[in-house]
Design a protein around this motif. Structure first.
Motif, PDB file in Angstrom:
ATOM      1  N   UNK A  15      17.564  12.370 -12.642  1.00 28.60           N
ATOM      2  CA  UNK A  15      18.081  11.682 -13.825  1.00 28.60           C
ATOM      3  C   UNK A  15      18.153  10.172 -13.582  1.00 28.60           C
ATOM      4  N   UNK A  16      18.594   9.771 -12.407  1.00 29.21           N
ATOM      5  CA  UNK A  16      18.658   8.354 -12.071  1.00 29.21           C
ATOM      6  C   UNK A  16      17.291   7.719 -11.974  1.00 29.21           C
ATOM      7  N   UNK A  17      16.335   8.437 -11.396  1.00 31.45           N
ATOM      8  CA  UNK A  17      14.980   7.901 -11.249  1.00 31.45           C
ATOM      9  C   UNK A  17      14.310   7.735 -12.604  1.00 31.45           C
ATOM     10  N   UNK A  18      14.481   8.671 -13.500  1.00 34.94           N
ATOM     11  CA  UNK A  18      13.829   8.588 -14.810  1.00 34.94           C
ATOM     12  C   UNK A  18      14.590   7.693 -15.789  1.00 34.94           C
ATOM     13  N   UNK A  19      15.887   7.583 -15.638  1.00 35.51           N
ATOM     14  CA  UNK A  19      16.679   6.763 -16.556  1.00 35.51           C
ATOM     15  C   UNK A  19      16.868   5.331 -16.099  1.00 35.51           C
ATOM     16  N   UNK A  20      16.630   5.063 -14.848  1.00 25.81           N
ATOM     17  CA  UNK A  20      16.814   3.720 -14.289  1.00 25.81           C
ATOM     18  C   UNK A  20      16.009   2.632 -14.989  1.00 25.81           C
ATOM     19  N   UNK A  21      14.719   2.843 -15.211  1.00 26.50           N
ATOM     20  CA  UNK A  21      13.945   1.801 -15.895  1.00 26.50           C
ATOM     21  C   UNK A  21      14.465   1.474 -17.297  1.00 26.50           C
ATOM     22  N   UNK A  22      15.022   2.443 -17.989  1.00 25.13           N
ATOM     23  CA  UNK A  22      15.567   2.183 -19.323  1.00 25.13           C
ATOM     24  C   UNK A  22      16.778   1.264 -19.236  1.00 25.13           C
ATOM     25  N   UNK A  23      17.584   1.434 -18.215  1.00 31.30           N
ATOM     26  CA  UNK A  23      18.753   0.569 -18.031  1.00 31.30           C
ATOM     27  C   UNK A  23      18.287  -0.860 -17.733  1.00 31.30           C
ATOM     28  N   UNK A  24      17.254  -1.002 -16.925  1.00 33.13           N
ATOM     29  CA  UNK A  24      16.724  -2.330 -16.635  1.00 33.13           C
ATOM     30  C   UNK A  24      16.154  -2.997 -17.883  1.00 33.13           C
ATOM     31  N   UNK A  25      15.553  -2.215 -18.768  1.00 31.55           N
ATOM     32  CA  UNK A  25      14.971  -2.761 -19.992  1.00 31.55           C
ATOM     33  C   UNK A  25      16.037  -3.393 -20.875  1.00 31.55           C
ATOM     34  N   UNK A  26      17.264  -2.906 -20.816  1.00 34.88           N
ATOM     35  CA  UNK A  26      18.347  -3.484 -21.607  1.00 34.88           C
ATOM     36  C   UNK A  26      18.600  -4.925 -21.185  1.00 34.88           C
ATOM     37  N   UNK A  27      18.541  -5.199 -19.888  1.00 36.72           N
ATOM     38  CA  UNK A  27      18.799  -6.545 -19.399  1.00 36.72           C
ATOM     39  C   UNK A  27      17.614  -7.482 -19.642  1.00 36.72           C
ATOM     40  N   UNK A  28      16.417  -6.961 -19.698  1.00 33.70           N
ATOM     41  CA  UNK A  28      15.226  -7.771 -19.938  1.00 33.70           C
ATOM     42  C   UNK A  28      15.199  -8.267 -21.397  1.00 33.70           C
ATOM     43  N   UNK A  29      15.879  -7.586 -22.274  1.00 32.92           N
ATOM     44  CA  UNK A  29      15.905  -7.937 -23.696  1.00 32.92           C
ATOM     45  C   UNK A  29      16.294  -9.400 -23.912  1.00 32.92           C
ATOM     46  N   UNK A  30      17.235  -9.903 -23.135  1.00 31.13           N
ATOM     47  CA  UNK A  30      17.701 -11.276 -23.313  1.00 31.13           C
ATOM     48  C   UNK A  30      16.774 -12.300 -22.671  1.00 31.13           C
ATOM     49  N   UNK A  31      15.856 -11.863 -21.841  1.00 25.76           N
ATOM     50  CA  UNK A  31      14.955 -12.789 -21.171  1.00 25.76           C
ATOM     51  C   UNK A  31      13.672 -13.044 -21.957  1.00 25.76           C
ATOM     52  N   UNK A  32      13.282 -12.109 -22.809  1.00 27.02           N
ATOM     53  CA  UNK A  32      12.034 -12.216 -23.554  1.00 27.02           C
ATOM     54  C   UNK A  32      12.329 -12.799 -24.935  1.00 27.02           C
ATOM     55  N   UNK A  33      11.650 -13.902 -25.309  1.00 29.37           N
ATOM     56  CA  UNK A  33      11.909 -14.494 -26.626  1.00 29.37           C
ATOM     57  C   UNK A  33      11.301 -13.648 -27.755  1.00 29.37           C
TER      58      UNK A  33
END
Length: 68
Positions: A15-33
């Motif tokens: 669950x952590x391996x498959x869900x981890x990238x989704x959690x990271x995508x939340x933080x990338x949201x503020x970096x991409x214009x």
């Protein structure tokens, strides 16, 4: 996911391996214009210009304004 589940037998780790990238995508949201096309369609022309200039700088291109 089947090959991952074959090698990772603990469901919590899987669950952590498959869900981890989704959690990271939340933080990338503020970096991409936002897209300049979307900003122009929304009437936010000045922001679109700033984003376009930033994209041109990152790509190593010169930016010139069309109406000048």
């Amino acid at each position: 996911m089947a090959p991952l589940a074959y090698f990772i037998t603990n469901w919590r780790v899987l669950h952590g391996v498959t869900g981890g990238p989704a959690v990271l995508a939340i933080f990338v949201y503020w970096l991409i214009p936002e897209s300049p096309k979307w900003l122009h369609a929304s009437g936010r022309h000045e922001e679109a210009e700033k984003v376009t200039i930033r994209i041109a700088k990152v790509n190593g291109k010169s930016h010139r304004v069309a109406n000048e």
